[in-house]
Scaffold this active site. Structure first.
Site, PDB file in Angstrom:
ATOM      1  N   PHE A  63       4.723   5.503  34.158  1.00  0.00           N
ATOM      2  CA  PHE A  63       5.444   5.565  34.971  1.00  0.00           C
ATOM      3  C   PHE A  63       5.736   4.292  35.748  1.00  0.00           C
ATOM      4  CE2 PHE A  63       4.162   9.728  34.316  1.00  0.00           C
ATOM      5  CZ  PHE A  63       5.475  10.680  34.291  1.00  0.00           C
ATOM      6  N   ARG A 109       4.499  18.413  27.520  1.00  0.00           N
ATOM      7  CA  ARG A 109       5.010  17.035  27.283  1.00  0.00           C
ATOM      8  C   ARG A 109       3.931  15.966  27.077  1.00  0.00           C
ATOM      9  NH1 ARG A 109       4.086  13.330  31.330  1.00  0.00           N
ATOM     10  NH2 ARG A 109       3.970  14.132  33.141  1.00  0.00           N
ATOM     11  N   LYS A 159       2.705   9.924  29.428  1.00  0.00           N
ATOM     12  CA  LYS A 159       3.896   8.886  29.567  1.00  0.00           C
ATOM     13  C   LYS A 159       3.502   7.896  30.518  1.00  0.00           C
ATOM     14  CE  LYS A 159       7.500  12.042  30.379  1.00  0.00           C
ATOM     15  NZ  LYS A 159       8.471  12.568  31.300  1.00  0.00           N
ATOM     16  N   ILE A 168      -5.689  23.070  39.503  1.00  0.00           N
ATOM     17  CA  ILE A 168      -5.621  24.273  39.785  1.00  0.00           C
ATOM     18  C   ILE A 168      -4.395  24.529  40.730  1.00  0.00           C
ATOM     19  CG2 ILE A 168      -6.451  26.468  40.252  1.00  0.00           C
ATOM     20  CD1 ILE A 168      -9.256  25.415  39.524  1.00  0.00           C
ATOM     21  N   GLU A 214      -8.717  17.083  32.510  1.00  0.00           N
ATOM     22  CA  GLU A 214      -8.435  17.272  33.655  1.00  0.00           C
ATOM     23  C   GLU A 214      -7.603  18.494  34.104  1.00  0.00           C
ATOM     24  OE1 GLU A 214      -7.951  13.904  36.084  1.00  0.00           O
ATOM     25  OE2 GLU A 214      -8.483  12.474  34.277  1.00  0.00           O
TER      26      GLU A 214
END
Ligand code: ADP
Ligand code: MG
Length: 157
Positions: free
Chosen positions: A111, A106, A109, A84, A81
């Site tokens: 959250f 990274r 993750k 822009i 995905e």
């Protein structure tokens, strides 16, 4: 890990995603089709990347990109995905999105809260903007890839 696959050039149609409400968060993500995702190297790490993107034969803009596990396929397939970093007047489903991925930020993750997620994405966007101004990344904005005819096969050239 990620770096040995970069820069990675890819072109494909923008399809409907799984409506996770990215747009409602202010960070719409243009999803590639399953077929385009399958053409990615299978060992490319999931996580957040950055690079350059262009819709149709429009201007080239900075982007951040997530390669993640696709919840629709019970996390056995990946999703790719692209957000822009530009404000578009209209949606561009069905158009051809061309991207070059130039750097890695990274890993994926989880959250604790929506606020934490949004904050992390905003930090990713700022990091992408800074990195993409460096000569090593900036030079790919001008790559001939963005001026090639749409049909040309370019993945992993
Ligand atoms: P979906 O689940 O269908 O991917 P999103 O909420 O992620 O829905 O919105 C993605 C759509 O928003 C894209 O397919 C595109 O048509 C549109 N869009 C508008 N502005 C942008 C942008 N700056 N970056 C990416 N997609 C955008
Ligand atoms: Mg999306």
């Amino acid at each position: 890990g990620a770096m040995r696959h970069l820069p990675y050039f890819c072109r494909g149609e923008v399809v409907k995603g799984f409506g996770r409400g990215s747009k409602e968060l202010g960070i719409p993500t243009a999803n590639f089709s399953e077929q385009v995702v399958e053409s990615f190297p299978s060992d490319i790490p999931t996580g957040i990347y950055y690079g350059w993107a262009c819709v149709g034969n429009g201007d080239v803009h900075k982007m951040v990109l997530s390669i993640g596990w696709n919840p629709f396929y019970k996390n056995i397939k990946k999703s790719v995905e692209t957000h822009i970093i530009h404000t578009f007047k209209e949606d561009f489903y069905g158009e051809i999105l061309s991207i070059v991925i130039t750097g890695y930020i990274r890993p994926e993750k989880n959250f604790d809260s929506l606020d934490a997620l949004i904050l992390a994405i905003q930090e990713d966007i700022e990091e992408a903007k800074r990195q993409l101004d460096l000569p090593e990344h900036l030079k790919l904005k001008e790559d001939n890839f963005f001026h090639l005819p749409e049909g040309k096969i370019v993945n992993n050239r």
